[in-house]
Each structure stands twice: as C-alpha cells, then as structure tokens.
Design a protein around this motif. Structure first.
Motif, PDB file in Angstrom:
ATOM      1  N   VAL A  62     -15.019 -63.807 -16.801  1.00  0.00           N
ATOM      2  CA  VAL A  62     -13.683 -63.422 -17.598  1.00  0.00           C
ATOM      3  C   VAL A  62     -13.021 -64.642 -17.923  1.00  0.00           C
ATOM      4  CG1 VAL A  62     -11.609 -62.251 -17.265  1.00  0.00           C
ATOM      5  CG2 VAL A  62     -13.703 -60.982 -16.428  1.00  0.00           C
ATOM      6  N   GLY A  63     -12.532 -65.406 -18.834  1.00  0.00           N
ATOM      7  CA  GLY A  63     -11.091 -66.240 -19.261  1.00  0.00           C
ATOM      8  C   GLY A  63     -10.343 -66.033 -19.050  1.00  0.00           C
ATOM      9  N   GLY A  64      -8.396 -66.240 -19.732  1.00  0.00           N
ATOM     10  CA  GLY A  64      -7.938 -66.197 -20.029  1.00  0.00           C
ATOM     11  C   GLY A  64      -6.668 -66.234 -21.224  1.00  0.00           C
ATOM     12  N   THR A  65      -5.420 -65.872 -21.540  1.00  0.00           N
ATOM     13  CA  THR A  65      -4.915 -65.839 -22.826  1.00  0.00           C
ATOM     14  C   THR A  65      -3.552 -66.282 -22.991  1.00  0.00           C
ATOM     15  OG1 THR A  65      -4.701 -63.332 -22.501  1.00  0.00           O
ATOM     16  CG2 THR A  65      -6.719 -64.380 -23.541  1.00  0.00           C
ATOM     17  N   SER A  66      -2.815 -66.645 -23.481  1.00  0.00           N
ATOM     18  CA  SER A  66      -1.557 -66.765 -23.238  1.00  0.00           C
ATOM     19  C   SER A  66      -0.512 -65.556 -23.812  1.00  0.00           C
ATOM     20  CB  SER A  66      -0.783 -67.022 -23.427  1.00  0.00           C
ATOM     21  OG  SER A  66      -1.178 -68.458 -22.770  1.00  0.00           O
ATOM     22  N   LEU A  67       0.434 -64.132 -23.352  1.00  0.00           N
ATOM     23  CA  LEU A  67       0.066 -62.914 -24.029  1.00  0.00           C
ATOM     24  C   LEU A  67       1.792 -62.831 -23.737  1.00  0.00           C
ATOM     25  CD1 LEU A  67      -0.681 -60.263 -24.707  1.00  0.00           C
ATOM     26  CD2 LEU A  67      -0.380 -59.502 -22.292  1.00  0.00           C
ATOM     27  N   THR A  68       2.461 -62.809 -24.951  1.00  0.00           N
ATOM     28  CA  THR A  68       3.408 -62.065 -25.674  1.00  0.00           C
ATOM     29  C   THR A  68       3.929 -61.602 -26.110  1.00  0.00           C
ATOM     30  OG1 THR A  68       3.159 -64.164 -27.345  1.00  0.00           O
ATOM     31  CG2 THR A  68       4.489 -65.390 -24.893  1.00  0.00           C
ATOM     32  N   ARG A  69       5.021 -60.854 -26.182  1.00  0.00           N
ATOM     33  CA  ARG A  69       5.560 -59.622 -27.228  1.00  0.00           C
ATOM     34  C   ARG A  69       5.984 -60.803 -28.683  1.00  0.00           C
ATOM     35  NH1 ARG A  69       7.657 -55.507 -24.272  1.00  0.00           N
ATOM     36  NH2 ARG A  69       7.533 -55.840 -21.829  1.00  0.00           N
ATOM     37  N   ALA A  70       5.539 -59.858 -29.474  1.00  0.00           N
ATOM     38  CA  ALA A  70       6.015 -60.067 -31.278  1.00  0.00           C
ATOM     39  C   ALA A  70       5.862 -58.754 -32.365  1.00  0.00           C
ATOM     40  CB  ALA A  70       4.617 -60.509 -31.252  1.00  0.00           C
ATOM     41  N   ASP A  71       6.743 -59.319 -33.259  1.00  0.00           N
ATOM     42  CA  ASP A  71       7.458 -58.770 -34.084  1.00  0.00           C
ATOM     43  C   ASP A  71       6.305 -58.849 -35.020  1.00  0.00           C
ATOM     44  OD1 ASP A  71       9.938 -57.950 -33.210  1.00  0.00           O
ATOM     45  OD2 ASP A  71      10.158 -59.906 -34.159  1.00  0.00           O
ATOM     46  N   ASN A  72       4.570 -57.668 -34.795  1.00  0.00           N
ATOM     47  CA  ASN A  72       3.529 -57.294 -35.041  1.00  0.00           C
ATOM     48  C   ASN A  72       2.759 -56.037 -35.073  1.00  0.00           C
ATOM     49  OD1 ASN A  72       2.075 -57.196 -32.351  1.00  0.00           O
ATOM     50  ND2 ASN A  72       1.791 -59.079 -33.587  1.00  0.00           N
ATOM     51  N   ALA A  73       2.291 -55.092 -35.525  1.00  0.00           N
ATOM     52  CA  ALA A  73       1.662 -53.811 -35.554  1.00  0.00           C
ATOM     53  C   ALA A  73       1.385 -54.170 -34.331  1.00  0.00           C
ATOM     54  CB  ALA A  73       0.676 -53.560 -36.482  1.00  0.00           C
ATOM     55  N   ARG A  74       0.835 -54.240 -33.492  1.00  0.00           N
ATOM     56  CA  ARG A  74       0.608 -54.431 -32.492  1.00  0.00           C
ATOM     57  C   ARG A  74       1.706 -54.848 -31.281  1.00  0.00           C
ATOM     58  NH1 ARG A  74      -3.623 -59.125 -28.666  1.00  0.00           N
ATOM     59  NH2 ARG A  74      -3.442 -57.637 -27.174  1.00  0.00           N
ATOM     60  N   GLY A  75       2.257 -55.058 -31.509  1.00  0.00           N
ATOM     61  CA  GLY A  75       3.747 -55.961 -30.077  1.00  0.00           C
ATOM     62  C   GLY A  75       3.402 -56.703 -29.666  1.00  0.00           C
ATOM     63  N   TRP A  76       2.370 -57.431 -29.731  1.00  0.00           N
ATOM     64  CA  TRP A  76       1.592 -58.601 -28.862  1.00  0.00           C
ATOM     65  C   TRP A  76       1.063 -59.748 -29.572  1.00  0.00           C
ATOM     66  CZ3 TRP A  76       3.448 -58.159 -23.383  1.00  0.00           C
ATOM     67  CH2 TRP A  76       3.717 -56.540 -23.372  1.00  0.00           C
ATOM     68  N   GLN A  77       1.231 -60.871 -29.025  1.00  0.00           N
ATOM     69  CA  GLN A  77       0.325 -61.425 -29.498  1.00  0.00           C
ATOM     70  C   GLN A  77      -0.633 -62.390 -28.268  1.00  0.00           C
ATOM     71  OE1 GLN A  77       2.424 -63.888 -32.179  1.00  0.00           O
ATOM     72  NE2 GLN A  77       3.370 -64.760 -30.464  1.00  0.00           N
ATOM     73  N   GLU A  78      -1.613 -62.747 -28.168  1.00  0.00           N
ATOM     74  CA  GLU A  78      -2.232 -63.808 -27.416  1.00  0.00           C
ATOM     75  C   GLU A  78      -2.975 -65.245 -28.237  1.00  0.00           C
ATOM     76  OE1 GLU A  78      -4.691 -61.207 -23.625  1.00  0.00           O
ATOM     77  OE2 GLU A  78      -4.394 -59.948 -26.127  1.00  0.00           O
ATOM     78  N   THR A  79      -2.702 -66.108 -27.120  1.00  0.00           N
ATOM     79  CA  THR A  79      -3.228 -67.048 -28.011  1.00  0.00           C
ATOM     80  C   THR A  79      -4.545 -67.796 -26.466  1.00  0.00           C
ATOM     81  OG1 THR A  79      -1.805 -68.486 -26.988  1.00  0.00           O
ATOM     82  CG2 THR A  79      -1.169 -68.290 -28.569  1.00  0.00           C
ATOM     83  N   ALA A  80      -5.454 -68.729 -26.559  1.00  0.00           N
ATOM     84  CA  ALA A  80      -6.474 -69.247 -25.750  1.00  0.00           C
ATOM     85  C   ALA A  80      -5.063 -69.870 -24.794  1.00  0.00           C
ATOM     86  CB  ALA A  80      -7.019 -69.449 -26.089  1.00  0.00           C
ATOM     87  N   TRP A  81      -5.566 -69.608 -23.088  1.00  0.00           N
ATOM     88  CA  TRP A  81      -4.712 -70.552 -22.202  1.00  0.00           C
ATOM     89  C   TRP A  81      -4.956 -71.759 -22.343  1.00  0.00           C
ATOM     90  CZ3 TRP A  81      -6.328 -69.982 -16.371  1.00  0.00           C
ATOM     91  CH2 TRP A  81      -5.114 -70.742 -16.471  1.00  0.00           C
ATOM     92  N   SER A  82      -4.568 -72.544 -22.170  1.00  0.00           N
ATOM     93  CA  SER A  82      -4.587 -74.098 -22.166  1.00  0.00           C
ATOM     94  C   SER A  82      -5.712 -74.007 -20.429  1.00  0.00           C
ATOM     95  CB  SER A  82      -3.592 -75.255 -21.997  1.00  0.00           C
ATOM     96  OG  SER A  82      -3.103 -74.866 -20.700  1.00  0.00           O
ATOM     97  N   GLY A  83      -5.856 -73.073 -19.774  1.00  0.00           N
ATOM     98  CA  GLY A  83      -6.618 -73.206 -18.837  1.00  0.00           C
ATOM     99  C   GLY A  83      -7.720 -72.790 -18.720  1.00  0.00           C
ATOM    100  N   SER A  84      -7.843 -71.308 -19.356  1.00  0.00           N
ATOM    101  CA  SER A  84      -9.191 -70.702 -19.913  1.00  0.00           C
ATOM    102  C   SER A  84     -10.389 -71.201 -19.227  1.00  0.00           C
ATOM    103  CB  SER A  84      -8.596 -69.713 -20.478  1.00  0.00           C
ATOM    104  OG  SER A  84     -10.095 -69.005 -20.420  1.00  0.00           O
ATOM    105  N   GLY A  85     -11.268 -71.185 -18.108  1.00  0.00           N
ATOM    106  CA  GLY A  85     -12.281 -72.011 -18.312  1.00  0.00           C
ATOM    107  C   GLY A  85     -13.343 -71.518 -19.143  1.00  0.00           C
ATOM    108  N   SER A  86     -13.827 -72.390 -19.729  1.00  0.00           N
ATOM    109  CA  SER A  86     -15.325 -72.726 -20.069  1.00  0.00           C
ATOM    110  C   SER A  86     -16.188 -73.138 -20.093  1.00  0.00           C
ATOM    111  CB  SER A  86     -14.641 -72.689 -21.859  1.00  0.00           C
ATOM    112  OG  SER A  86     -14.332 -73.348 -22.415  1.00  0.00           O
ATOM    113  N   GLY A  87     -17.228 -73.725 -20.550  1.00  0.00           N
ATOM    114  CA  GLY A  87     -18.017 -74.360 -20.640  1.00  0.00           C
ATOM    115  C   GLY A  87     -19.980 -73.637 -21.456  1.00  0.00           C
ATOM    116  N   CYS A  88     -20.714 -74.487 -20.757  1.00  0.00           N
ATOM    117  CA  CYS A  88     -22.336 -74.873 -21.491  1.00  0.00           C
ATOM    118  C   CYS A  88     -23.126 -75.044 -20.164  1.00  0.00           C
ATOM    119  CB  CYS A  88     -22.246 -75.618 -22.364  1.00  0.00           C
ATOM    120  SG  CYS A  88     -23.959 -75.505 -22.883  1.00  0.00           S
TER     121      CYS A  88
END
Length: 421
Positions: free
Chosen positions: A270-296
C-alpha cells in the motif's frame, strides 16, 4: 523508424531499474540511479515516530506532525479552502476524520461485522484501548472494547499476558494508535485484534502475523518496514496465508530500495497519496505523495499478474490511499515519548495500510486477496486513477511518477467504493 528510439529508451530505463535495484540492495552507489524524496527533510514540520533501527529490525513508518499537538481547531491542512470550513469542522480535531475519508473513497458506513482486522506492532501500547475509545467517541463510532468483544490485545504468542515493554519511548505506541484508529475509520463495525511483538525484530513481527491468523484474523495489517535484502526472504511464508488478506506499508522514503514485508508477492503493498478537497464531481483530488514508497525488487520475482515493463522483479506498490502528513488523519494518542499527548495529525504509509485493510474488510471477501492480483484486473471504475505527482527522480518513468494506469507510487489507484476489493 520512429519506433526504434522509443523502444530503446524504454529498454534503457528497464535496464537501469534492474541494475539500480540490485546495486542499492547490495548498498553499492550508482550514478544516475533512483533518488528518494526523503520526507523527513522535505517536510521539516514532520518527524518519524520511530528512530533508525539496526539490521535485523523493522522500523515503524508513522510520520507525526510537530505543528499539531494536543489542540482542537479548524482542520487546516485537510481543508485547503478555509472558507468552506463549517461550525462542525471547528469542533473536531485537526486532520481528516472517518466521515472525510469515507466520502473521499466512496465507502459505505456499515459492513464488516463478521471480519477481524489484526494490527501487528512491536512493544506494548499501554493506553491503546483507552485512546481508541476517545477516538471512536469523538467521531460517533460504536464502542470497540474488550468487554463487548470487539477489541482484543495479545502478545506475539497470542497470550494476554505478559505483554511486551511499553512502546511509548520508542514511538511504537504512536504507530499502534494510528493503526487502530485508521482501521476503525475504514470499518467501524469490524472486530480488532492487536498483536504486540516482543521487539521489532523481523522474526518477532513475522511470528505476530502467524499468531494473528491463528487467532482468526481475516485481514492483517503491517505498518512497518525494513530494507529489502537477501535475509528478509526467509520470512516469506509468514506473510502468505490463503484466505487471509495481508497488507503492508510500501515505505515513506520515496523511490528507493523496496521495503519488506511489502515486497513479498503474497502481500498487498500500500502506497500513499496527498488528498485534498476539490471543485470536481468527486469532491476530492489526489496526487502521488512525495514520500510514498516505490521500488523494483532485486530478490522477489515478478508475479504473473504484474505486467509493468521497466522492472524485472516485483514492483511496489499495488494500491494507495492518503498518507501525506500535510493532508493526514487525526489521531489520538497519549503514550508518547514526552508530554501528555492528545490529538495530533499522523501520516505515512503507516496510515494507508491499516485503512486499506479496513476497506478489504468492508468488502467482506478477504479470500479474494491472497495477493494483489485482484487489483490488477479490477474494473477501472472501482479505483481512482492517480495521474499527477512523483516520489523521486527516474526520468519521468512510472516507477516514480504518477501516470494514467499503473504506476509504482500509487499502484492501480485509490478505492472508489468496494468493487475492486
């Protein structure tokens, strides 16, 4: 003719990913390889709950906001537009609560009454049940106590006594509080089993997972990690339990060496996002969080259900939810290193793993997730595709950059209801 440069570039990135994974696993530096985001320095008002640990141990991955301590007020970081804050917002702790997260991920408010979520942590949190009671009462969740049979705390052997030494000084009690409260936020009707390992040694934590399954857990969440190495593969069997969904945090250091136990192919990473409220149909928007662990992974083979092309081994992560401490959940914890504790905001993929365990419990079919394969074939509508943000430098490759479809920082996306689970 035009296809050749594109194909060559892809092969170059793929080769670099393989070489990088091997070199960093061996602790050999390589020019031009992955550079992690390093959240501890990128967010100076955030500190790791747990200190660096020696080889053979795992570190808890909770990240604590140092600018939010023990007070109530408008949920500033979670409400980007202060003009939207209501009177109800000012009466609740800063940070997202269960209703916020339920709205963001389109989840039902009921379900999971026949499920038992196990949280595996190290050391004892002496105020775990009391802190959980405050959290649940604050947000109107039903009580989950030893007396009503909802809550149970045991050591790594499954016994109620003796419990390990207190984890307040080490920061593990903060991790435990975060785990309990995020699982509660996702699935208020689920039973909760807290398994406390004697110490954060890999063998102790692995034993805790086995104990959780033996005691009837349907989902097991692990919010800790150690750097992947040859030795960590010895515990693969402890994180593979058909019929039980095992989830783990992907880590909080961005694109780097994969984190154990999330790298196991039997685990939902399980990785991570940045979650904020937004004026869109969902009411929220997300971007990849800079610290979210990923790797190969350099040690775990690529599972058949994972089809990405630039990593020859297991790629992390599989799925994600909010983990950015700046848009993180409210947590109540009193067993802390200094002071009396209270309300604060805690993030990291330590927050996202127990929440996803709760989502799986809400869906009620943990046997469908003996690994993450279901998430790779789920209907697109069942996940919110995260297409912005990154967690390191990799020439824009999906291994550290959010793109349409699968990417390593956010996996296949974030929950949009329960159909993907």
């Amino acid at each position: 003719m035009t296809a050749r440069p594109i194909r060559t570039a892809r092969l170059t990135r793929r080769a670099r990913a393989a070489v990088t994974a091997l070199l960093v696993a061996l602790a050999i530096p390589a020019a031009g390889t992955a550079r992690a985001a390093g959240t501890a320095t990128a967010q100076p008002h955030v500190q790791r709950a747990c200190a660096t640990v020696p080889a053979g141990q795992a570190r808890c991955l909770a990240l604590v906001r140092t600018d939010v301590q023990g007070g109530l007020g408008v949920r500033g970081p979670a409400v980007r537009n202060r003009a939207r804050a209501t009177a109800a917002d000012t009466a609740l702790p800063e940070g997202y609560g269960p209703a916020d997260l339920r709205a963001a991920y389109n989840l039902p408010s009921t379900g999971g009454a026949d499920q038992t979520i196990a949280l595996v942590d190290a050391y004892d949190d002496p105020t775990a049940e009391a802190d959980l009671a405050v959290y649940r009462a604050t947000y109107g969740l039903p009580p989950c106590t030893t007396d009503n049979g909802c809550f149970r705390k045991v050591n790594q052997r499954g016994e109620t006594a003796p419990l390990p030494q207190s984890g307040a000084a080490s920061g593990w009690a903060t991790e435990t509080a975060l785990d309990l409260e995020m699982a509660s936020a996702a699935c208020p009707q689920c039973r909760i089993l807290l398994v406390e390992a004697d110490e954060p040694y890999l063998a102790d934590l692995a034993a805790g997972v086995d104990t959780a399954v033996a005691l009837g857990a349907t989902e097991v969440s692990n919010s800790y990690g150690g750097t992947e190495s040859h030795g960590t593969t010895a515990f693969a069997k402890d994180y593979s339990h058909p019929g039980v969904a095992v989830v783990a945090s992907s880590g909080d250091s961005g694109y780097t060496v994969p984190s154990f136990p999330a790298a196991y192919s039997s685990v939902v990473a399980v990785g991570g996002t940045s979650l904020t409220r937004a004026d869109n149909a969902r009411g929220w928007q997300e971007t990849a969080w800079s610290g979210s662990g990923s790797g190969c992974s350099a040690w775990v083979d690529k599972p058949a259900w994972q089809q990405d092309t630039d990593c020859p081994g297991r790629t992390l992560a599989d799925v994600s939810v909010v983990a950015d401490p700046d848009t993180g959940p409210a947590v109540y914890v009193t067993s802390v290193p200094r002071g009396s504790g209270g309300w604060t905001v805690v993030g990291g993929t330590s927050a996202s793993a127990p929440y996803v365990a709760g989502v799986i419990a809400l869906a009620g079919d943990p046997a469908a997730l003996p690994d993450a394969s279901r998430l790779y074939s789920a209907p697109a509508a069942g996940l919110n595709d995260v297409v912005d943000g990154s967690n390191g430098s990799c020439d824009g490759d999906y291994l550290c950059t959010a793109v349409p479809g699968y990417d390593a920082p956010t996996g296949n996306g974030t929950p949009n209801g329960l159909s993907a689970f």
